[in-house]
Design a protein around this motif. Structure first.
Motif, PDB file in Angstrom:
ATOM      1  N   TYR A 438      42.398  43.170  52.575  1.00 22.51           N
ATOM      2  CA  TYR A 438      42.666  42.086  51.617  1.00 22.51           C
ATOM      3  C   TYR A 438      42.016  40.831  52.171  1.00 22.51           C
ATOM      4  O   TYR A 438      42.297  40.435  53.306  1.00 22.51           O
ATOM      5  N   ARG A 444      49.820  35.005  48.457  1.00 24.19           N
ATOM      6  CA  ARG A 444      50.124  36.185  47.648  1.00 24.19           C
ATOM      7  C   ARG A 444      50.917  37.252  48.415  1.00 24.19           C
ATOM      8  O   ARG A 444      51.363  38.229  47.819  1.00 24.19           O
ATOM      9  N   ASP A 518      44.989  44.823  46.158  1.00 22.07           N
ATOM     10  CA  ASP A 518      45.246  43.627  45.353  1.00 22.07           C
ATOM     11  C   ASP A 518      46.742  43.332  45.377  1.00 22.07           C
ATOM     12  O   ASP A 518      47.551  44.210  45.047  1.00 22.07           O
ATOM     13  N   PHE A 520      50.503  41.616  44.337  1.00 27.18           N
ATOM     14  CA  PHE A 520      51.248  41.462  43.086  1.00 27.18           C
ATOM     15  C   PHE A 520      52.506  40.644  43.387  1.00 27.18           C
ATOM     16  O   PHE A 520      52.930  40.587  44.549  1.00 27.18           O
ATOM     17  N   ASN A 523      47.819  38.588  41.103  1.00 29.41           N
ATOM     18  CA  ASN A 523      46.626  39.283  41.579  1.00 29.41           C
ATOM     19  C   ASN A 523      45.591  38.312  42.119  1.00 29.41           C
ATOM     20  O   ASN A 523      45.636  37.110  41.854  1.00 29.41           O
ATOM     21  N   THR A 528      38.498  40.298  44.386  1.00 26.76           N
ATOM     22  CA  THR A 528      38.381  41.588  43.709  1.00 26.76           C
ATOM     23  C   THR A 528      36.970  41.796  43.183  1.00 26.76           C
ATOM     24  O   THR A 528      36.377  42.872  43.342  1.00 26.76           O
ATOM     25  N   THR A 540      45.098  47.929  42.149  1.00 32.82           N
ATOM     26  CA  THR A 540      45.854  46.805  41.596  1.00 32.82           C
ATOM     27  C   THR A 540      47.111  47.293  40.902  1.00 32.82           C
ATOM     28  O   THR A 540      47.249  48.484  40.585  1.00 32.82           O
ATOM     29  N   GLY A 548      49.232  38.123  36.702  1.00 30.85           N
ATOM     30  CA  GLY A 548      49.577  39.439  37.214  1.00 30.85           C
ATOM     31  C   GLY A 548      48.729  40.544  36.623  1.00 30.85           C
ATOM     32  O   GLY A 548      48.930  41.718  36.942  1.00 30.85           O
ATOM     33  N   ARG A 549      47.777  40.175  35.762  1.00 33.36           N
ATOM     34  CA  ARG A 549      46.927  41.173  35.124  1.00 33.36           C
ATOM     35  C   ARG A 549      45.440  40.885  35.331  1.00 33.36           C
ATOM     36  O   ARG A 549      44.591  41.466  34.643  1.00 33.36           O
ATOM     37  N   GLY A 551      43.699  41.722  37.951  1.00 34.98           N
ATOM     38  CA  GLY A 551      43.101  42.947  38.473  1.00 34.98           C
ATOM     39  C   GLY A 551      42.865  43.960  37.370  1.00 34.98           C
ATOM     40  O   GLY A 551      41.807  44.610  37.320  1.00 34.98           O
ATOM     41  N   TYR A 571      51.711  52.430  42.921  1.00 34.09           N
ATOM     42  CA  TYR A 571      50.686  51.742  43.717  1.00 34.09           C
ATOM     43  C   TYR A 571      50.519  52.443  45.069  1.00 34.09           C
ATOM     44  O   TYR A 571      49.391  52.770  45.483  1.00 34.09           O
TER      45      TYR A 571
END
Length: 631
Positions: A438, A444, A518, A520, A523, A528, A540, A548-549, A551, A571
Motif C-alpha cells: 500500500y 486510511r 486498497d 476501506f 479507498n 490505485t 478493493t 468508498g467506491r 476502487g 476481501y
C-alpha cells in the motif's frame, strides 16, 4: 523630525492606542486625517498598512508598508508587517526576501524567524522551516505560534509523532489556539486516532464558530471513519451550509446571455494547480477542451506556483489568482468575468473556496469529484459529477448538491508520465514469498484495515507487507504503525515500512510488490491508478458512496470486477486466493498495462467530450429556466 518631536505626536499616540484597542474604524478615520497633514511619518504609514491588512486589502497594505519601511529602514517590525502583507497576497518570494532583510536589521527578534518559517512552509521547504523555528527557539521562550509552525514543518516531512508533540505543546501554551486544535486533529486523523481528532476539531469550531476551514477539516476527516454510516456523514455535511453559507445574499440577475449553443465560459476553481494529483488529472482535460466551444478560466488559490502551474496557465484562456480575495470579492470577480459554468475541484480539502460558491456567482455551479470524491453539502452547487459506480442510483440523498450527474464512462482519465518504467513480473516468482503493498496515506489505515491485512499475513506464511509513504519513512511514526500490526500477531520483521523518494523510486518500488491492497471504507485513488499502470493488480472493497467506491470505479473501468469485494471476509479470501496462484498473477500483470491503455481510463479526450456534453446540457437546462428578461 523624530515622531516624538512632531507637532502631532500626541495624535499619533492616540492612533496607536486606538489600533491596539481594536477600535479599527476610529483608527482608520484618524490615520487618514493625519496622513493628509503628515504623509511621510513611518508610524502612520505602518498603522494604515496594518489597517488595510486587517480588512483584506493586501495590495494596499503592501504599498503603505513599503513606504513605511523606506522611511524607517531600521524598524524590524515594519519589515515584518510588510512580509505578512506580501505572504497574504501570495508573493512568497517577496515575503521571504523581506523577512531576510528584516532579520538583517533585527536578527534577535524571535517572531521574525517564525514568520519566515511559515513562508518557507508555504513554499514546501519544510526542512528549512524547521531549522528556522529551532533558531527562533534559541532566542526566547517557546510560544504557541512557534510550536504550531514547528508542528507544520514536521508534519510536511511525514514526522507525525513529533508533529503531534509540537501541536500538543502549542495547545498547552495557548488552550484557545483554534488553529493548533485543527492541526493536531489532522495529525491524529493521520494516525487513525479518529475520536480524539474529531474532538479537537470540534473544539476548534467551538473556539471560533465561523472557522469554515476548520469545519472543512472536520468533515474531510469523517470520510475516513469506519464507524460512521454514509447517512451520518451526509448529515454533518449539510450542517456546514447551515453554519457558514446561509448568510450569503441571494444572487442578483445574471448578465449571461441564455443562448443554448454559444461558446461557454467555464471556470475551474482549485488550490491544487501545482505539483499535485488534481493538476495531474486536470492537465489532459484542459488540453483536450474544445476552445472553439468553451473558454476556460482557472481560478487558482495557489500561493506557491511551480512548473505545473505554468502548464495549467499555458492551457487555460485565463489564469486568475484568488489568493488574498475574500469569498465575496472572488464571487464578484467570477460574476464580472461572465462565467457560465463554475466547477469546484476541491470540495472540503485545504484551500477550498466553497463559500464563494455560496454567493452563486455563476448560473450553473458544479463540483467534480476529482480532488475530493465527496459531496460539498452545498445546495448552491447544482450537481456532483461522477458515475454510477461512485454514486449508484438511489444514493442521491447523500449529496447536498441539487442532483448527481453520472457520466456514461469512467469519470477520470490518466496520462502516465513517460519516465514510468515497464511493469515487472511478480517478485514472488524469484523471492519465493508474496509481498502485499500500500503506497497511500496513513489516514486510511483504520483498525479494520489493519486487522484484515494482518489476517492475510497470518494465513499466508512468509508473506510480507510494504507500506510506502512519507510517515512510514519516519522511524517514530513507523514504529507506531508496527505496534498496531503487532497487536494482531504480525511481527515488525514482516513489514517493510519505507518512504521512497524521488517519485522515480516510488514507481520502481511497484516492482517489489505482488498485490496492492486498497484500504476501506475510504479507498485510494492515484496510488490505485499508478499500481495498475505498473502492472500490479489491486484488491478493493466497495463500501459507502462515494469515496468508498473509488476502487470499484477504477477497477470496473478495466473489467477487473473479480478484484472488487463486498465485505472484509470476502476481501481477505480473495487476497489469499490471488496470492496462491502465481501463474494467474503473472499472466494478469503482463496484461494490465495494455488493458489500461485500451480503456476509458487512458482516454482524456473522450472524458473531456463527456464533461463538455454534461456542461452543455446543464447550460440548456438553465437557458430554458432563465427569466424572460434575459431573452
Amino acid at each position: 523630525m523624530p515622531a516624538a518631536e512632531h507637532p502631532i505626536a500626541s495624535e499619533i499616540d492616540r492612533l496607536r492606542q486606538l489600533y491596539l484597542a481594536g477600535a479599527l474604524d476610529e483608527a482608520l478615520a484618524l490615520a487618514q486625517a493625519l496622513s493628509l497633514r503628515a504623509p511621510d511619518i513611518p508610524e502612520i504609514l505602518n498603522i494604515r498598512g496594518m489597517l488595510a491588512y486587517r480588512r483584506g486589502a493586501f495590495a494596499e497594505a503592501a504599498a503603505l508598508l513599503r513606504a513605511a519601511a523606506a522611511a524607517s529602514p531600521n524598524d524590524g517590525a515594519v519589515w515584518a508587517n510588510l512580509g505578512a502583507a506580501l505572504r497574504a497576497q501570495g508573493d512568497l518570494a517577496g515575503a521571504e526576501a523581506v523577512y531576510d532583510q528584516a532579520l538583517q536589521v533585527a536578527p534577535d527578534v524571535q517572531a521574525l524567524h517564525g514568520n519566515l518559517a511559515n513562508v518557507l512552509i508555504d513554499q514546501h521547504k519544510a526542512a528549512a522551516a524547521e531549522a528556522r523555528v529551532l533558531e527562533a527557539l534559541k532566542l526566547g521562550p517557546r510560544t504557541a505560534n512557534l510550536m504550531t509552525t514547528l508542528g507544520l514543518a514536521l508534519s510536511h516531512q511525514g514526522r507525525l509523532v513529533e508533529a503531534e508533540k509540537a501541536f500538543r505543546e502549542a495547545l498547552e501554551l495557548n488552550p484557545a489556539d483554534y488553529d493548533a486544535c485543527r492541526n493536531l486533529g489532522s495529525i491524529l486523523a493521520g494516525l487513525a486516532q479518529f475520536d480524539e481528532a474529531e474532538g479537537l476539531q470540534r473544539r476548534a469550531l467551538a473556539l471560533r464558530p465561523d472557522y469554515a476551514a476548520g469545519h472543512s477539516s472536520l468533515l474531510f476527516g469523517m470520510n475516513y471513519r469506519p464507524d460512521l454510516t454514509a447517512e451520518q456523514i451526509a448529515g454533518h455535511y449539510r450542517r456546514f451550509e447551515a453554519q457558514h453559507a446561509r448568510g450569503a445574499p441571494p444572487p442578483s440577475p445574471y448578465a449571461n446571455l441564455p443562448e443554448p449553443v454559444r461558446r461557454l465560459r467555464v471556470g475551474y476553481v482549485s488550490p491544487d494547480f501545482t505539483d499535485h494529483v488534481v493538476a495531474m488529472f486536470m492537465l489532459p482535460i484542459l488540453a483536450a477542451h474544445d476552445k472553439s466551444r468553451f473558454e476556460i478560466t482557472c481560478y487558482a488559490e495557489v500561493r506557491h506556483q511551480d512548473g505545473t502551474s505554468a502548464k495549467v496557465q499555458a492551457l487555460a484562456d485565463r489564469w486568475v489568482s484568488t489568493v488574498g480575495l475574500s469569498d465575496q470579492a472572488l464571487a464578484e470577480r467570477i460574476r464580472a468575468d461572465g462565467i457560465d459554468i463554475l466547477v469546484d475541484l476541491a470540495g472540503h480539502t485545504t484551500g477550498n473556496r466553497l463559500l464563494a460558491f455560496a454567493h452563486r456567482p455563476a448560473p450553473v455551479q458544479l463540483t467534480y469529484f476529482i480532488g475530493h470524491g465527496m459531496t460539498t453539502g452545498l445546495s448552491a452547487i447544482d450537481a456532483f459529477i461522477g458515475d454510477s459506480r461512485l454514486a449508484p442510483p438511489g444514493c442521491e440523498a447523500l449529496f447536498g448538491e441539487r442532483r448527481v450527474i453520472r457520466l456514461g464512462r469512467a469519470p477520470l482519465a490518466y496520462v502516465a508520465p513517460p519516465a514510468m518504467p515497464e511493469p515487472q513480473p511478480p517478485p514472488a516468482l524469484s523471492k519465493g514469498f508474496v509481498t502485499f503493498g500500500y503506497f497511500g496515506r496513513s489516514i486510511r489505515l483504520n483498525e479494520g484495515v489493519i486487522r484484515a491485512w494482518s489476517v492475510m499475513l497470518n494465513r499466508l506464511p512468509g508473506s510480507r507487507l510494504m507500506l510506502n509513504n512519507a510517515p512510514f519513512g519516519d522511524p517514530q511514526t513507523a514504529a507506531l504503525f508496527a505496534q498496531r500490526f503487532a497487536r494482531y500477531g504480525v511481527p515488525a520483521g514482516r513489514l517493510d515500512l519505507v518512504n521512497t523518494r524521488p517519485q522515480s523510486r516510488t514507481w520502481a518500488a511497484y516492482g517489489e510488490i505482488d498485490i496492492a491492497l486498497d484500504p476501506f471504507p475510504h479507498n485510494a485513488g492515484t496510488t490505485t491508478i499508478e499500481a495498475l499502470w505498473m502492472g500490479v493488480p489491486v484488491l478493493t472493497l466497495a463500501d459507502r458512496p462515494s469515496v468508498g467506491r473509488l476502487g470499484a470505479m477504477i477497477l470496473g473501468a478495466l473489467g477487473l470486477d473479480d478484484w472488487i469485494t463486498a465485505s472484509p471476509e470476502d476481501y481477505v479470501a480473495k487476497g489469499l486466493a490471488a496470492a496462491g496462484d502465481l501463474n494467474a498473477l503473472a499472466k494478469l500483470r503482463g496484461e494490465l498495462r495494455p488493458r489500461f491503455a485500451a480503456s476509458p481510463l487512458a482516454d482524456p479526450a473522450g472524458l473531456t467530450r463527456s464533461l463538455e456534453e454534461a456542461y452543455r446540457q446543464l447550460w440548456r437546462d438553465w437557458c430554458e429556466a432563465a427569466p424572460a428578461s434575459h431573452a
